[in-house]
Scaffold this active site. Sequence first.
Site, PDB file in Angstrom:
ATOM      1  N   GLU A 197       0.794  -1.223   0.000  1.00 57.73           N
ATOM      2  CA  GLU A 197       0.000   0.000   0.000  1.00 57.73           C
ATOM      3  C   GLU A 197       0.835   1.286   0.000  1.00 57.73           C
ATOM      4  O   GLU A 197       0.385   2.305  -0.510  1.00 57.73           O
ATOM      5  CB  GLU A 197      -0.950   0.010   1.210  1.00 57.73           C
ATOM      6  CG  GLU A 197      -2.084  -0.983   1.100  1.00 57.73           C
ATOM      7  CD  GLU A 197      -3.018  -0.698  -0.069  1.00 57.73           C
ATOM      8  OE1 GLU A 197      -3.311   0.477  -0.342  1.00 57.73           O
ATOM      9  OE2 GLU A 197      -3.434  -1.674  -0.729  1.00 57.73           O
TER      10      GLU A 197
ATOM     11  N   SER B  10     -51.576 -36.883  18.366  1.00 64.05           N
ATOM     12  CA  SER B  10     -51.404 -37.872  19.422  1.00 64.05           C
ATOM     13  C   SER B  10     -50.188 -37.625  20.304  1.00 64.05           C
ATOM     14  O   SER B  10     -50.053 -38.272  21.344  1.00 64.05           O
ATOM     15  CB  SER B  10     -51.311 -39.276  18.817  1.00 64.05           C
ATOM     16  OG  SER B  10     -52.562 -39.646  18.284  1.00 64.05           O
TER      17      SER B  10
END
Length: 667
Positions: free
Chosen positions: A54, A317
Site C-alpha cells: 500500500e 397424538s
Amino acid sequence: MPSFEELKKSPAGQTIRLRAADGTVFLSLGPNYGRWLSLSETPQVMQDAMVAVEDRRFRYHPGVDPVGMARAAAVAAQNYGSGRRMQGASTITQQLARNIFLSNSYTWTRKLREAVLAMALEWKFSKDELLELYLNKVYFGGGSYGIDAASNSFFGHSATQMSLSEAAVVAGLVKAPSRYSPTADAQAALGRAGVVLDVMVDAGVITRAQADSAEPANVQLAKETGQNSARYFTDWALPQLDMLIDEGAEALDVYTTIDLGMQRAATASIQANTPKGVQGALVSLDRDGAVRAMVGGTDYVTSNYNRATQALRQPGSAWKLFVYMAALEAGHKVDDQVVDEPVTINGWSPRNSSGRFSGAISLRTAFAYSVNTVAAKLGDEVGFSSVANMARRFGITTPINTQPSMVLGSAETRVIDMTAAFAAVSRKGVSVQPYGITKVTTADGGLLYQRPATGGQVLVDSWVAAGITDLLQTAVATGTGRAAQIGRPVAGKTGTTSSNKDGWFLGFSSGITTGVWMGRDDAKPVGGLQGGRAPAKAFADYMRVAVARRPVEAFDTEVKLPEWQLEEEGDAYFGAPEDGALVDENGMPIELPATAPVPDADPAAPPPPSETPDDGPVLNQQWIEEQTGRRAQGDNGGQTKAPSGPKIVAPPAVRAPAQRTPQGDND
C-alpha cells in the site's frame, strides 16, 4: 485534531458477534471491528505486507508522496472526460485520513482535503501510531474493519496468529475488498496474495525462498457454518439481549448454546426428509434446556418465519403424553388392563385410525399403538381439566380447551414448548426452560452477563416420569415410532392430526431431546404425512449425529410406587394408623393420658360410669380434635375443622387380563 485515544474508538453502529458453544464465531451483525491490536501485538509479516503493497515509502514521506501524486495527476489528465475514476497512489496516511474524516467521493476537492489532513496527522502522531490506527480501521470487506476482524472472518482465528500466507491474503484485500474476498472468489484472493508476496520480495522485507514457501493456495479458510439455517436460532435468541443486559453501543460477543455440527445435521435432516411443498421445523435441547439446534423452515432465505418457535399447530397424538401422565399420577399403572372399544363421551365418539377395536389390552400397548379410544377413556376418567393442568405444568402456554376431543391433541401449541415438555420427562419430571445465551461480554472480554445455574422445579414424582418413559420407549421399540430407532435406547411419541395436516415426532436419547414437525403453512392436508414416517425419519437421521459422541444411556423405567398405592384400599383412603396409635396432622404420635380430661365438666353432674381395665381410657371427641389440630385448644362450641391435606384417591381396580395385538397405526 482528535487525540490518539479518541481516534481508537469505533464509529457508531453496534457490532454483535455470535459464538457457538465451542466459542467459534458463526455470525457477525453490524460492522465488525474485531479486537484492537497494538502494533506490538500485530505480527511483523502483517505490518510488512501492508506497507509493501500500500505505501512502500511510508516511513519516509510527510503524509503525502510527491512521486505518487504526480503519477496520479498524469493519469487523471490522460483520462479526463472519459468518466474513469481518478487513480490514487494514496499513502497509508491519506487512506487513514479519508477513512476517519472524509467520504470516498472521487473529486479534486476531496483529494486536496485528504492531503492536508494526512500532513496534519503526520505532524501530530508517530509513524507507529499511524500504522496502528490504519491496521485497525481499514476496511477488508464482509463488514470487517481492521485486521483482527478480517482474520476472524476469513481464517477463524485472531490476527495475532497470522502466518505470512494469511497476511498476504489480507493485505491484498484493501485494493478491492469485494473483488478479492476469499469467501466470494477464493481464486482471485489467492492470485492477489501471490502479487503481494512478489511485492514484499521486491521491497526487501522477505526473501524469494520465503515467498515460494508461503503457498497461499494452502491457506485454510474458515469453514462454512451454515448461517442460513442458524439465522432461525439467532432471530429467536438475540431479542432476549434486551432482558439480559443494559442497552449500549459497544461491540458485543454473545456466547450461545448452539452446536454447529448438530445444527448442520438438523438442517440436513429436515431438508432431506421434508416432503416437497411442505415445511419442516426442528428443536433440539440438552438436559438443562440449552438449545443445541434449531431449524424453523426448509430455507431461511426463502422464508424467515420460524415455525419452531412461532407457528401454532395441533400436536395430534403427541398430546397423549399429558393424558397418560395424568392417568399415571391418578393411580394407573403401565400394565393395567383397559378395553379398546367404541366409546361416546358427551356426544363425541373417537375412532382409531385402523377403524378397528382390539378389546382388552394393557396401558402400555394402548400408548405404543396410540389407541384413541383408550386415551379418550383415560381423559374422561381423570378429568379433562386434569389433562389440561398437566400440560400447563409442563410449560404449554397456549390456550387449552377441556372438550373431550382435547385428549387427541386438538389444542394448538408450539414445537419448542412440546419439545421442552418431553425434555422435562427425560429429566425425570424436572422442568426444562429452553435458553440460547450463556454469556455476553464486551469485545475486550468484559463480562456483562453470565447465565446462572438453575435446578428446575419438580413437575411430577419420579415414578410418574419413569412410567411415562416406559410407555415412550415402547412406542419407539414396537409401536408407531419404530422409524425413530437409532441403535440405542430412544423414547418418543408420534403425532398426526386429522387429514394428515401435521406430522410430529418428539423423543429423547442420551440426554438430547428433539422435536420435529412437518406440515404446510396453510394447514392443508398432505397425503401420506404421518408422524411415524417423515418426521420420525428426520428425527433418527439427526439424532444419530447428535448423540454419536455421547455414551449410551439406559432409561430409568423402574416404577417405585408411593406407599399409598401399595396399601390396601381402605388403609390408603383412611390412613388408619397401626396398633391403634393416634397421630397429629403432621404424622407425629400423640401420647394418650391414663384418663382423658373432660373439659368444662359440670360439678353437679353425676360421675361417669365406672370403667373396667379392659375398656381402656375414655376419650373425649373435643380432646381428639384438639390433639390432632382440627380444633383450637379451649374452643368448646366452634365448628369442627375439616381435615387438611391432599385427598388420596384409591387406584382403580385392575380389570381382567386379556391380550390382543391392535392392528394399524392408531396415531
